[in-house]
Design a protein around this motif. Structure first.
Motif, PDB file in Angstrom:
ATOM      1  N   ASP A  38     -17.177   1.049  -1.428  1.00 34.26           N
ATOM      2  CA  ASP A  38     -15.973   0.996  -1.046  1.00 34.26           C
ATOM      3  C   ASP A  38     -14.940   1.635  -1.747  1.00 34.26           C
ATOM      4  O   ASP A  38     -14.169   1.135  -2.564  1.00 34.26           O
ATOM      5  N   THR A  39     -14.915   3.094  -1.813  1.00 36.43           N
ATOM      6  CA  THR A  39     -14.053   3.763  -2.536  1.00 36.43           C
ATOM      7  C   THR A  39     -12.489   3.618  -2.302  1.00 36.43           C
ATOM      8  O   THR A  39     -11.718   4.010  -3.376  1.00 36.43           O
ATOM      9  N   GLY A  40     -12.150   3.071  -1.422  1.00 37.75           N
ATOM     10  CA  GLY A  40     -10.589   2.668  -1.071  1.00 37.75           C
ATOM     11  C   GLY A  40     -10.412   1.169  -1.468  1.00 37.75           C
ATOM     12  O   GLY A  40      -9.214   0.950  -1.842  1.00 37.75           O
ATOM     13  N   THR A  41     -11.215   0.218  -2.055  1.00 38.76           N
ATOM     14  CA  THR A  41     -10.995  -0.972  -2.450  1.00 38.76           C
ATOM     15  C   THR A  41     -10.138  -1.772  -1.692  1.00 38.76           C
ATOM     16  O   THR A  41      -9.093  -2.072  -1.898  1.00 38.76           O
ATOM     17  N   HIS A  42     -10.575  -2.046  -0.486  1.00 43.39           N
ATOM     18  CA  HIS A  42      -9.872  -2.900   0.810  1.00 43.39           C
ATOM     19  C   HIS A  42      -9.832  -4.254   0.244  1.00 43.39           C
ATOM     20  O   HIS A  42     -10.687  -5.084   0.683  1.00 43.39           O
ATOM     21  N   ILE A  43      -9.108  -4.706  -0.760  1.00 45.58           N
ATOM     22  CA  ILE A  43      -8.972  -6.253  -1.321  1.00 45.58           C
ATOM     23  C   ILE A  43      -7.556  -6.776  -0.933  1.00 45.58           C
ATOM     24  O   ILE A  43      -7.340  -7.832  -1.243  1.00 45.58           O
TER      25      ILE A  43
ATOM     26  N   TRP B 154      -4.149  -6.819   8.218  1.00 46.95           N
ATOM     27  CA  TRP B 154      -5.121  -5.915   7.867  1.00 46.95           C
ATOM     28  C   TRP B 154      -5.542  -5.985   6.223  1.00 46.95           C
ATOM     29  O   TRP B 154      -4.690  -6.197   5.443  1.00 46.95           O
ATOM     30  N   CYS B 155      -6.874  -5.576   6.031  1.00 45.58           N
ATOM     31  CA  CYS B 155      -7.172  -5.326   4.651  1.00 45.58           C
ATOM     32  C   CYS B 155      -6.818  -3.901   4.402  1.00 45.58           C
ATOM     33  O   CYS B 155      -7.499  -3.040   4.727  1.00 45.58           O
ATOM     34  N   LEU B 156      -5.991  -3.905   3.244  1.00 42.70           N
ATOM     35  CA  LEU B 156      -5.532  -2.412   2.925  1.00 42.70           C
ATOM     36  C   LEU B 156      -6.359  -2.165   1.634  1.00 42.70           C
ATOM     37  O   LEU B 156      -6.529  -2.913   0.778  1.00 42.70           O
ATOM     38  N   CYS B 157      -6.229  -1.000   1.138  1.00 44.73           N
ATOM     39  CA  CYS B 157      -6.542  -0.498  -0.233  1.00 44.73           C
ATOM     40  C   CYS B 157      -5.494  -0.650  -0.951  1.00 44.73           C
ATOM     41  O   CYS B 157      -4.301  -0.629  -0.908  1.00 44.73           O
ATOM     42  N   ILE B 158      -5.965  -1.370  -2.210  1.00 41.09           N
ATOM     43  CA  ILE B 158      -4.765  -1.548  -3.131  1.00 41.09           C
ATOM     44  C   ILE B 158      -4.160  -0.549  -3.643  1.00 41.09           C
ATOM     45  O   ILE B 158      -3.092  -0.749  -3.883  1.00 41.09           O
ATOM     46  N   SER B 159      -4.799   0.739  -3.603  1.00 42.77           N
ATOM     47  CA  SER B 159      -3.913   1.991  -4.337  1.00 42.77           C
ATOM     48  C   SER B 159      -2.877   2.188  -3.134  1.00 42.77           C
ATOM     49  O   SER B 159      -1.723   2.585  -3.627  1.00 42.77           O
ATOM     50  N   ARG B 160      -3.262   2.110  -1.952  1.00 44.35           N
ATOM     51  CA  ARG B 160      -1.948   2.367  -0.842  1.00 44.35           C
ATOM     52  C   ARG B 160      -0.924   1.341  -1.161  1.00 44.35           C
ATOM     53  O   ARG B 160       0.176   1.850  -0.830  1.00 44.35           O
ATOM     54  N   TRP B 161      -1.186   0.281  -1.181  1.00 45.04           N
ATOM     55  CA  TRP B 161      -0.195  -0.782  -1.233  1.00 45.04           C
ATOM     56  C   TRP B 161       0.648  -0.618  -2.480  1.00 45.04           C
ATOM     57  O   TRP B 161       1.873  -0.785  -2.361  1.00 45.04           O
TER      58      TRP B 161
ATOM     59  N   TYR C 173      -5.671  -4.445 -10.702  1.00 46.73           N
ATOM     60  CA  TYR C 173      -4.848  -3.399 -10.372  1.00 46.73           C
ATOM     61  C   TYR C 173      -3.343  -3.748 -10.687  1.00 46.73           C
ATOM     62  O   TYR C 173      -2.679  -2.966 -11.014  1.00 46.73           O
ATOM     63  N   THR C 174      -3.043  -5.059 -10.677  1.00 48.54           N
ATOM     64  CA  THR C 174      -1.756  -5.316 -10.791  1.00 48.54           C
ATOM     65  C   THR C 174      -1.555  -6.996 -11.131  1.00 48.54           C
ATOM     66  O   THR C 174      -2.684  -7.620 -11.228  1.00 48.54           O
ATOM     67  N   ASP C 175      -0.477  -7.438 -11.428  1.00 47.18           N
ATOM     68  CA  ASP C 175      -0.551  -8.964 -11.784  1.00 47.18           C
ATOM     69  C   ASP C 175      -0.207  -9.779 -10.914  1.00 47.18           C
ATOM     70  O   ASP C 175       0.425  -9.513  -9.675  1.00 47.18           O
ATOM     71  N   ILE C 176      -0.301 -10.942 -11.048  1.00 42.06           N
ATOM     72  CA  ILE C 176      -0.155 -12.180 -10.020  1.00 42.06           C
ATOM     73  C   ILE C 176       1.220 -12.126  -9.681  1.00 42.06           C
ATOM     74  O   ILE C 176       1.783 -12.677  -8.593  1.00 42.06           O
ATOM     75  N   GLU C 177       2.407 -11.972 -10.724  1.00 46.92           N
ATOM     76  CA  GLU C 177       3.701 -12.033 -10.393  1.00 46.92           C
ATOM     77  C   GLU C 177       4.319 -11.167  -9.319  1.00 46.92           C
ATOM     78  O   GLU C 177       4.977 -11.392  -8.564  1.00 46.92           O
ATOM     79  N   THR C 178       3.462  -9.949  -9.720  1.00 50.43           N
ATOM     80  CA  THR C 178       3.829  -9.130  -8.619  1.00 50.43           C
ATOM     81  C   THR C 178       3.370  -9.368  -7.069  1.00 50.43           C
ATOM     82  O   THR C 178       4.238  -9.273  -6.238  1.00 50.43           O
ATOM     83  N   LEU C 179       2.265  -9.709  -6.980  1.00 50.04           N
ATOM     84  CA  LEU C 179       1.848 -10.241  -5.902  1.00 50.04           C
ATOM     85  C   LEU C 179       2.253 -11.174  -5.242  1.00 50.04           C
ATOM     86  O   LEU C 179       2.764 -11.594  -4.051  1.00 50.04           O
ATOM     87  N   LEU C 180       2.954 -12.162  -6.022  1.00 45.63           N
ATOM     88  CA  LEU C 180       3.890 -13.721  -5.600  1.00 45.63           C
ATOM     89  C   LEU C 180       4.952 -13.009  -4.878  1.00 45.63           C
ATOM     90  O   LEU C 180       5.699 -13.693  -4.253  1.00 45.63           O
ATOM     91  N   GLU C 181       5.715 -12.032  -5.446  1.00 47.86           N
ATOM     92  CA  GLU C 181       6.980 -11.456  -5.021  1.00 47.86           C
ATOM     93  C   GLU C 181       6.833 -10.934  -3.535  1.00 47.86           C
ATOM     94  O   GLU C 181       7.650 -10.999  -2.878  1.00 47.86           O
ATOM     95  N   TYR C 182       5.536 -10.810  -3.308  1.00 50.70           N
ATOM     96  CA  TYR C 182       5.275 -10.215  -1.541  1.00 50.70           C
ATOM     97  C   TYR C 182       4.389 -11.242  -1.120  1.00 50.70           C
ATOM     98  O   TYR C 182       3.973 -10.849   0.235  1.00 50.70           O
ATOM     99  N   LYS C 183       4.509 -12.467  -1.359  1.00 52.14           N
ATOM    100  CA  LYS C 183       3.626 -13.484  -0.786  1.00 52.14           C
ATOM    101  C   LYS C 183       4.255 -13.884   0.533  1.00 52.14           C
ATOM    102  O   LYS C 183       5.558 -14.228   0.639  1.00 52.14           O
TER     103      LYS C 183
END
Length: 122
Positions: A35-40, A78-85, A109-119
């Motif tokens: 999975d070269t796009g890393t859809h996670i 939808w499962c997005l590529c982490i790089s596109r997000w 690829y990023t920290d939990i704080e960043t992800l929590l901002e978009y929860k």
């Protein structure tokens, strides 16, 4: 899926089965070396993001019957590529995330704080 964890450290939950998503088309945002796009990342589509990703060469809104892809619309998960997000985040166009369905690999690829901002909260 019991052995795979999400970014919160709990069992990975399904992102979406209508339309069915994921690299393996099993509803889960999990990956493999192929999975070269890393859809996670499990994201909730917005018109703004769909237009943005289309402008970058990845049209997710147009149906592709050959691949049984219905085309995404606002509100779909939808499962997005982490790089596109991450790219969309930098451009101010990142959609909200269902963290329970985002694979723990995203933390490479990023920290939990960043992800929590978009929860996404329902």
């Amino acid at each position: 899926m019991a052995s795979e964890l999400n970014v919160l450290g709990t069992p990975l939950e399904s992102c979406c089965n209508d339309p069915v998503t994921g690299y393996f088309r099993d509803g889960f945002c999990r990956t493999t070396e192929e999975d070269t796009g890393t859809h996670i990342i499990c994201a909730i589509m917005t018109l703004e993001f769909l237009e943005y990703t289309k402008s970058k060469g990845n049209d997710l809104s147009t149906p592709i019957p050959y691949w049984s892809f219905p085309g995404l619309k606002e509100g779909d998960k939808w499962c997005l590529c982490i790089s596109r997000w991450l790219q969309a985040k930098e451009a101010g166009k990142a959609p909200l995330l269902v963290l329970e369905s985002c694979h723990q690999k995203a933390l490479e690829y990023t920290d939990i704080e960043t992800l929590l901002e978009y929860k996404y909260t329902s």
